[in-house]
Design an enzyme around this catalytic site. Sequence first.
Site, PDB file in Angstrom:
ATOM      1  N   TYR A  36      43.161  48.244  32.869  1.00  0.00           N
ATOM      2  CA  TYR A  36      44.303  48.385  31.966  1.00  0.00           C
ATOM      3  C   TYR A  36      43.837  48.357  30.523  1.00  0.00           C
ATOM      4  CZ  TYR A  36      44.287  43.382  30.741  1.00  0.00           C
ATOM      5  OH  TYR A  36      43.954  42.142  30.260  1.00  0.00           O
ATOM      6  N   ARG A  55      37.252  52.469  25.963  1.00  0.00           N
ATOM      7  CA  ARG A  55      37.085  51.293  26.835  1.00  0.00           C
ATOM      8  C   ARG A  55      37.741  51.541  28.195  1.00  0.00           C
ATOM      9  NH1 ARG A  55      38.980  45.616  24.456  1.00  0.00           N
ATOM     10  NH2 ARG A  55      41.030  46.511  24.886  1.00  0.00           N
ATOM     11  N   ARG A 104      45.086  48.955  54.596  1.00  0.00           N
ATOM     12  CA  ARG A 104      44.360  48.030  53.725  1.00  0.00           C
ATOM     13  C   ARG A 104      42.899  47.995  54.128  1.00  0.00           C
ATOM     14  NH1 ARG A 104      42.768  42.729  53.982  1.00  0.00           N
ATOM     15  NH2 ARG A 104      42.593  41.675  51.976  1.00  0.00           N
ATOM     16  N   LYS A 151      37.914  45.544  31.863  1.00  0.00           N
ATOM     17  CA  LYS A 151      39.299  45.105  31.625  1.00  0.00           C
ATOM     18  C   LYS A 151      40.089  45.310  32.916  1.00  0.00           C
ATOM     19  CE  LYS A 151      42.600  45.082  27.788  1.00  0.00           C
ATOM     20  NZ  LYS A 151      42.636  43.642  27.587  1.00  0.00           N
ATOM     21  N   GLU A 183      34.786  33.214  25.539  1.00  0.00           N
ATOM     22  CA  GLU A 183      35.853  33.835  24.747  1.00  0.00           C
ATOM     23  C   GLU A 183      37.134  33.095  25.063  1.00  0.00           C
ATOM     24  OE1 GLU A 183      36.559  37.920  25.967  1.00  0.00           O
ATOM     25  OE2 GLU A 183      36.133  37.446  28.052  1.00  0.00           O
TER      26      GLU A 183
HETATM   27  N1  PDD Z   1      43.666  40.944  26.045  1.00  0.00           N
HETATM   28  N2  PDD Z   1      39.018  38.932  25.719  1.00  0.00           N
HETATM   29  C1  PDD Z   1      39.882  38.995  26.733  1.00  0.00           C
HETATM   30  C2  PDD Z   1      39.539  38.309  28.008  1.00  0.00           C
HETATM   31  C3  PDD Z   1      41.099  39.676  26.592  1.00  0.00           C
HETATM   32  O1  PDD Z   1      41.953  39.747  27.622  1.00  0.00           O
HETATM   33  C4  PDD Z   1      41.404  40.294  25.351  1.00  0.00           C
HETATM   34  C5  PDD Z   1      42.664  41.068  25.101  1.00  0.00           C
HETATM   35  C6  PDD Z   1      40.462  40.204  24.311  1.00  0.00           C
HETATM   36  C7  PDD Z   1      40.677  40.879  22.983  1.00  0.00           C
HETATM   37  O2  PDD Z   1      40.481  42.270  23.117  1.00  0.00           O
HETATM   38  P1  PDD Z   1      41.205  43.298  22.136  1.00  0.00           P
HETATM   39  O3  PDD Z   1      40.857  42.876  20.774  1.00  0.00           O
HETATM   40  O4  PDD Z   1      40.610  44.597  22.472  1.00  0.00           O
HETATM   41  O5  PDD Z   1      42.673  43.202  22.401  1.00  0.00           O
HETATM   42  C8  PDD Z   1      39.276  39.521  24.532  1.00  0.00           C
HETATM   43  C9  PDD Z   1      44.862  41.747  25.963  1.00  0.00           C
HETATM   44  C10 PDD Z   1      45.539  41.751  24.639  1.00  0.00           C
HETATM   45  C11 PDD Z   1      45.765  41.401  27.126  1.00  0.00           C
HETATM   46  O6  PDD Z   1      45.241  41.291  28.207  1.00  0.00           O
HETATM   47  O7  PDD Z   1      46.981  41.304  26.960  1.00  0.00           O
END
Ligand code: PDD
Length: 287
Positions: A36, A55, A104, A151, A183
């Site tokens: 996503y 990304r 599945r 992601k 993070e």
């Molecule tokens: N999440 N690290 C993680 C684990 C994240 O899920 C996110 C962002 C970030 C920051 O990434 P970016 O600057 O590209 O938004 C770092 C989004 C906002 C979410 O899952 O809603």
Amino acid sequence: MAAALPICLLDGVFVPAQDARVSPFDRGFLFGDGVYEVIPCFNAKPFRLAAHLDRLQAGLDALQIANPHSRAQWTKLVHELIAVNGVGNIGLYLEITRGAGSGRDFLPQADLKPTVFGFCWPLAPARNADLERGISGATLDDIRWLRCDIKSVALLAPVLLRMQARDRGADEAILIHDGRLAEGSSSAVFIVEAGRIVSPPASHERLPSITRLVVIEAAAALQLPLDAREVDRAELDGADEIWIASSTRDVMPVVRLDKHAVGDGKPGPLWRRVYAQVQAIKRRETR
Ligand code: PDD
């Protein structure tokens, strides 16, 4: 988070949110088999769309899912999704799963058609009072997997971590991996130490945050020293400032970590300068 705006994108078609339906055999539902993006949009313009689409492509490549749309098609769909919902400042979510199989199987069938889902919600800019109050962080062990650079829609660990942080009265979980700062549960983390900004570098332990790159640009424009290096637990605990950054939460000062105040417990001077510069970059690019 605000409720979804009325119109969603589902497999190339714009549909009312209440009518959007996906098969329970979708591998996103059964396995979390998908990726996503969350794209912040200001003034009806997606901010750093190219980086988000890059990304997304990297995630699809990692999952060996063929991208169902060209770059031009994605750009058109994103702009149309903003336009049909008629709101200027929004968070825009895109999800692509491997699609629905006939049952599945861990090993995916070869002929699946990826599912594409998109929706958006109003994204209010942070109020000054909230920025001045800052947020609190709770340090927690990073219980996620070894490919945090993807992601992935499989977000159970961050959900549990956010709930644990909330139970400790904190706004974000600050994750510690092998004694080092990884993070946030859904954010990049920066610290300030002796006048220098420190940002842990990209690795498989963290998502390559797009807001992080904007913060790095802002620091460079202000000629503030910034080191991309690992941060150990003691440095995190003793930091003069801590910030989190993400597409939906902008750059926020963390004024409490666990039971102690960060610095003097107020948003720090470097945060103020970088935050203002990040707003200037966003305004310039989404006028
Ligand atoms: N999440 N690290 C993680 C684990 C994240 O899920 C996110 C962002 C970030 C920051 O990434 P970016 O600057 O590209 O938004 C770092 C989004 C906002 C979410 O899952 O809603």
